[in-house]
Design a protein around this motif. Structure first.
Motif, PDB file in Angstrom:
ATOM      1  N   PRO A 175       8.371  35.759   3.021  1.00 45.22           N
ATOM      2  CA  PRO A 175       6.957  35.761   3.396  1.00 45.22           C
ATOM      3  C   PRO A 175       6.708  34.996   4.699  1.00 45.22           C
ATOM      4  CG  PRO A 175       7.175  35.370   1.054  1.00 45.22           C
ATOM      5  CD  PRO A 175       8.569  35.360   1.614  1.00 45.22           C
ATOM      6  N   GLY A 176       5.955  35.621   5.593  1.00 40.37           N
ATOM      7  CA  GLY A 176       5.656  35.016   6.871  1.00 40.37           C
ATOM      8  C   GLY A 176       6.667  35.329   7.952  1.00 40.37           C
ATOM      9  N   ASP A 177       7.784  35.960   7.576  1.00 40.93           N
ATOM     10  CA  ASP A 177       8.836  36.285   8.534  1.00 40.93           C
ATOM     11  C   ASP A 177       8.639  37.714   9.036  1.00 40.93           C
ATOM     12  OD1 ASP A 177      11.905  34.768   8.745  1.00 40.93           O
ATOM     13  OD2 ASP A 177      11.576  36.703   9.698  1.00 40.93           O
ATOM     14  N   GLN A 178       9.001  37.964  10.268  1.00 33.75           N
ATOM     15  CA  GLN A 178       8.791  39.285  10.852  1.00 33.75           C
ATOM     16  C   GLN A 178      10.103  39.977  11.221  1.00 33.75           C
ATOM     17  OE1 GLN A 178       5.684  40.629  11.040  1.00 33.75           O
ATOM     18  NE2 GLN A 178       5.036  38.763   9.979  1.00 33.75           N
ATOM     19  N   HIS A 179      11.233  39.479  10.731  1.00 37.53           N
ATOM     20  CA  HIS A 179      12.537  40.029  11.093  1.00 37.53           C
ATOM     21  C   HIS A 179      12.937  41.128  10.100  1.00 37.53           C
ATOM     22  CE1 HIS A 179      12.448  36.251  13.318  1.00 37.53           C
ATOM     23  NE2 HIS A 179      13.383  36.764  14.099  1.00 37.53           N
ATOM     24  N   TYR A 180      12.486  42.355  10.370  1.00 40.26           N
ATOM     25  CA  TYR A 180      12.699  43.463   9.447  1.00 40.26           C
ATOM     26  C   TYR A 180      13.977  44.252   9.733  1.00 40.26           C
ATOM     27  CZ  TYR A 180       7.765  42.650   8.447  1.00 40.26           C
ATOM     28  OH  TYR A 180       6.576  42.077   8.110  1.00 40.26           O
ATOM     29  N   PHE A 181      14.483  44.161  10.960  1.00 45.08           N
ATOM     30  CA  PHE A 181      15.574  45.052  11.344  1.00 45.08           C
ATOM     31  C   PHE A 181      16.796  44.865  10.446  1.00 45.08           C
ATOM     32  CE2 PHE A 181      19.424  45.995  13.822  1.00 45.08           C
ATOM     33  CZ  PHE A 181      19.191  47.335  14.096  1.00 45.08           C
ATOM     34  N   GLY A 182      17.202  43.609  10.232  1.00 43.74           N
ATOM     35  CA  GLY A 182      18.371  43.350   9.396  1.00 43.74           C
ATOM     36  C   GLY A 182      18.182  43.869   7.985  1.00 43.74           C
ATOM     37  N   ALA A 183      16.994  43.653   7.422  1.00 41.84           N
ATOM     38  CA  ALA A 183      16.712  44.120   6.065  1.00 41.84           C
ATOM     39  C   ALA A 183      16.747  45.644   5.990  1.00 41.84           C
ATOM     40  CB  ALA A 183      15.356  43.598   5.600  1.00 41.84           C
ATOM     41  N   THR A 184      16.270  46.304   7.035  1.00 45.31           N
ATOM     42  CA  THR A 184      16.279  47.762   7.063  1.00 45.31           C
ATOM     43  C   THR A 184      17.709  48.291   7.078  1.00 45.31           C
ATOM     44  OG1 THR A 184      14.174  47.782   8.264  1.00 45.31           O
ATOM     45  CG2 THR A 184      15.499  49.790   8.336  1.00 45.31           C
ATOM     46  N   MET A 185      18.601  47.626   7.829  1.00 46.97           N
ATOM     47  CA  MET A 185      20.004  48.029   7.856  1.00 46.97           C
ATOM     48  C   MET A 185      20.660  47.824   6.496  1.00 46.97           C
ATOM     49  SD  MET A 185      20.837  49.378  10.730  1.00 46.97           S
ATOM     50  CE  MET A 185      19.220  50.151  10.554  1.00 46.97           C
ATOM     51  N   VAL A 186      20.352  46.707   5.845  1.00 47.89           N
ATOM     52  CA  VAL A 186      20.897  46.446   4.511  1.00 47.89           C
ATOM     53  C   VAL A 186      20.436  47.526   3.542  1.00 47.89           C
ATOM     54  CG1 VAL A 186      20.868  44.869   2.533  1.00 47.89           C
ATOM     55  CG2 VAL A 186      21.144  43.965   4.848  1.00 47.89           C
ATOM     56  N   GLU A 187      19.159  47.889   3.612  1.00 50.51           N
ATOM     57  CA  GLU A 187      18.625  48.945   2.747  1.00 50.51           C
ATOM     58  C   GLU A 187      19.384  50.251   2.955  1.00 50.51           C
ATOM     59  OE1 GLU A 187      14.467  51.426   1.970  1.00 50.51           O
ATOM     60  OE2 GLU A 187      14.668  50.108   3.710  1.00 50.51           O
ATOM     61  N   ARG A 188      19.641  50.583   4.201  1.00 49.61           N
ATOM     62  CA  ARG A 188      20.312  51.844   4.518  1.00 49.61           C
ATOM     63  C   ARG A 188      21.729  51.869   3.934  1.00 49.61           C
ATOM     64  NH1 ARG A 188      21.862  53.977  10.607  1.00 49.61           N
ATOM     65  NH2 ARG A 188      22.458  56.100  10.015  1.00 49.61           N
ATOM     66  N   PHE A 189      22.460  50.781   4.082  1.00 47.94           N
ATOM     67  CA  PHE A 189      23.827  50.746   3.579  1.00 47.94           C
ATOM     68  C   PHE A 189      23.865  50.699   2.055  1.00 47.94           C
ATOM     69  CE2 PHE A 189      25.286  49.810   7.882  1.00 47.94           C
ATOM     70  CZ  PHE A 189      26.520  50.449   7.890  1.00 47.94           C
ATOM     71  N   LEU A 190      22.959  49.967   1.450  1.00 48.60           N
ATOM     72  CA  LEU A 190      22.908  49.924  -0.012  1.00 48.60           C
ATOM     73  C   LEU A 190      22.648  51.312  -0.590  1.00 48.60           C
ATOM     74  CD1 LEU A 190      20.913  46.622  -0.619  1.00 48.60           C
ATOM     75  CD2 LEU A 190      23.222  47.086  -1.474  1.00 48.60           C
ATOM     76  N   HIS A 191      21.688  51.997  -0.020  1.00 50.63           N
ATOM     77  CA  HIS A 191      21.354  53.343  -0.509  1.00 50.63           C
ATOM     78  C   HIS A 191      22.552  54.278  -0.358  1.00 50.63           C
ATOM     79  CE1 HIS A 191      19.094  56.978  -1.363  1.00 50.63           C
ATOM     80  NE2 HIS A 191      19.552  57.500  -0.229  1.00 50.63           N
ATOM     81  N   ALA A 192      23.201  54.232   0.813  1.00 54.22           N
ATOM     82  CA  ALA A 192      24.348  55.111   1.049  1.00 54.22           C
ATOM     83  C   ALA A 192      25.514  54.775   0.134  1.00 54.22           C
ATOM     84  CB  ALA A 192      24.787  55.019   2.508  1.00 54.22           C
ATOM     85  N   SER A 193      25.556  53.540  -0.356  1.00 52.21           N
ATOM     86  CA  SER A 193      26.647  53.103  -1.234  1.00 52.21           C
ATOM     87  C   SER A 193      26.288  53.200  -2.703  1.00 52.21           C
ATOM     88  CB  SER A 193      27.041  51.666  -0.878  1.00 52.21           C
ATOM     89  OG  SER A 193      27.500  51.589   0.460  1.00 52.21           O
ATOM     90  N   GLY A 194      25.259  53.980  -3.021  1.00 50.86           N
ATOM     91  CA  GLY A 194      24.978  54.307  -4.411  1.00 50.86           C
ATOM     92  C   GLY A 194      23.984  53.417  -5.120  1.00 50.86           C
ATOM     93  N   TRP A 195      23.318  52.505  -4.412  1.00 52.05           N
ATOM     94  CA  TRP A 195      22.337  51.627  -5.043  1.00 52.05           C
ATOM     95  C   TRP A 195      20.935  52.231  -4.962  1.00 52.05           C
ATOM     96  CZ3 TRP A 195      23.403  46.859  -7.321  1.00 52.05           C
ATOM     97  CH2 TRP A 195      24.727  46.387  -7.170  1.00 52.05           C
ATOM     98  N   THR A 196      20.125  51.904  -5.964  1.00 58.27           N
ATOM     99  CA  THR A 196      18.698  52.201  -5.910  1.00 58.27           C
ATOM    100  C   THR A 196      18.003  50.977  -5.334  1.00 58.27           C
ATOM    101  OG1 THR A 196      18.806  53.649  -7.835  1.00 58.27           O
ATOM    102  CG2 THR A 196      16.641  52.768  -7.250  1.00 58.27           C
ATOM    103  N   VAL A 197      17.227  51.174  -4.295  1.00 62.27           N
ATOM    104  CA  VAL A 197      16.636  50.043  -3.571  1.00 62.27           C
ATOM    105  C   VAL A 197      15.119  50.153  -3.560  1.00 62.27           C
ATOM    106  CG1 VAL A 197      16.597  48.737  -1.410  1.00 62.27           C
ATOM    107  CG2 VAL A 197      18.680  49.979  -2.071  1.00 62.27           C
ATOM    108  N   GLU A 198      14.462  49.075  -3.939  1.00 53.65           N
ATOM    109  CA  GLU A 198      13.013  48.975  -3.767  1.00 53.65           C
ATOM    110  C   GLU A 198      12.742  47.885  -2.752  1.00 53.65           C
ATOM    111  OE1 GLU A 198       9.045  47.558  -6.199  1.00 53.65           O
ATOM    112  OE2 GLU A 198      10.478  48.857  -7.228  1.00 53.65           O
ATOM    113  N   THR A 199      11.941  48.181  -1.744  1.00 57.33           N
ATOM    114  CA  THR A 199      11.635  47.192  -0.719  1.00 57.33           C
ATOM    115  C   THR A 199      10.291  46.525  -1.003  1.00 57.33           C
ATOM    116  OG1 THR A 199      10.629  48.884   0.701  1.00 57.33           O
ATOM    117  CG2 THR A 199      12.967  48.392   1.038  1.00 57.33           C
ATOM    118  N   ALA A 200      10.226  45.250  -0.635  1.00 59.42           N
ATOM    119  CA  ALA A 200       8.989  44.481  -0.789  1.00 59.42           C
ATOM    120  C   ALA A 200       8.748  43.725   0.516  1.00 59.42           C
ATOM    121  CB  ALA A 200       9.098  43.522  -1.976  1.00 59.42           C
ATOM    122  N   PHE A 201       8.571  44.485   1.590  1.00 56.23           N
ATOM    123  CA  PHE A 201       8.296  43.890   2.896  1.00 56.23           C
ATOM    124  C   PHE A 201       6.796  43.559   2.989  1.00 56.23           C
ATOM    125  CE2 PHE A 201      11.934  46.685   4.765  1.00 56.23           C
ATOM    126  CZ  PHE A 201      12.856  45.946   4.037  1.00 56.23           C
TER     127      PHE A 201
END
Length: 297
Positions: A175-201
């Protein structure tokens, strides 16, 4: 190793292996016609580029350490160990990869040691190669997926079908942080590796904790961009642990602060950290496996 000299193979039947293949890789990855070619090329890259860096890292980080040859004799994974694993794990024979890792484990190495000295460094360097445009997203996904499968195989989480649908991650930005790029990359790799991902940005700590209470998650991942956000991160972790529907939820954190000081993760209440998106996938699997072991003991 038995009297015949053959290595024992863990109880993973061929049908189970086929299931694991789809379990740890998003189906669209396999729609590519050049997957086999990519696997072979990536194995060569790992053997020729990553392994020398790992050996060099040994002497740079521990300048007073014993020569690498003596460390190998003392049971640490050698350059040939990791190189061999690279070629095996990026192929199609998971049984062979499992047998290969068993050789290392039977030397006396714990899975935690293998994770820290073999699997995690390989995933980290795959991520660095991707950052440097030396291999692409599909290549890294295939490599990390097979590293995940090895972890699941040796930790036994692949044999629990009722948990197959629970490889779910709640991913948030502090909360209060604006650094989304790293989290977006993590989401992309998790999804491609078979995980179900819910984001709470763009959520408050209370809202993130509410999401963890409303739905069952195996792992929560939080990113932070600056030191001034650490108190908010620590408060968010406390609220997640207090309110999560899964009271054994694993929490991983990421960001430059933790890359510089990995020990900071446990200091603020997390269970682990990852240096980049591919290692975040491997860390999520590690935390999932630890949770499964707790549930079954």
């Amino acid at each position: 190793m038995g009297r015949s000299g053959r290595v024992a193979i863990p109880a993973v039947d061929r049908r189970g292996i086929a299931n694991l293949e789809t379990h740890f890789v998003s189906p669209e990855v396999y729609r590519r016609e050049d997957v086999a070619e990519r696997q072979a090329r990536l194995a060569e890259l790992v053997a020729e580029r990553i392994i020398p860096q790992l050996v060099k890292l040994h002497s740079e980080v521990l300048p007073e350490a014993l020569p690498i040859e003596q460390v190998v004799e003392a049971l640490a994974p050698s350059r040939s160990d990791i190189s061999g694993l690279a070629h095996v794990v990026l192929g199609s024979d998971l049984e062979a990869a499992a047998a290969y890792v068993l050789v290392l484990r039977d030397r006396g190495l714990a899975m935690e040691t293998l994770f820290l000295e073999l699997l995690e460094p390989a995933a980290r360097h795959l991520g660095q190669m991707w950052d440097n445009d030396e291999c692409d997203f599909i290549d890294v996904t295939l490599g990390v997926a097979r590293l995940q499968k090895l972890l699941a195989t040796f930790n036994g989480s692949h044999v629990l079908p009722d948990l197959d649908t629970r490889r779910q991650v709640l991913l948030a930005v502090t909360p209060g942080d604006q650094h989304y790029f790293g989290a977006t990359m993590v989401e992309r790799f998790l999804h491609a590796s078979g995980w179900t991902v819910e984001t709470a940005f763009d959520r408050s700590a209370a809202e993130i904790a509410h999401a963890a209470r409303a739905e069952w998650f195996a792992v929560a991942g939080l990113t932070v961009g600056s030191e001034r956000s650490l108190p908010a991160l620590q408060d968010t972790i406390r609220q997640i642990r207090r309110e999560s529907r899964n009271q054994m939820i694993g929490i991983m954190v990421g960001g430059p602060l933790f890359t510089a000081n990995p020990g900071l993760a446990q200091e603020i209440g997390a269970d682990g950290t990852a240096a980049n998106a591919p290692t975040a996938v491997l860390m999520a699997q590690k935390l999932f496996d630890e949770m499964v072991l707790q549930m079954t003991n």
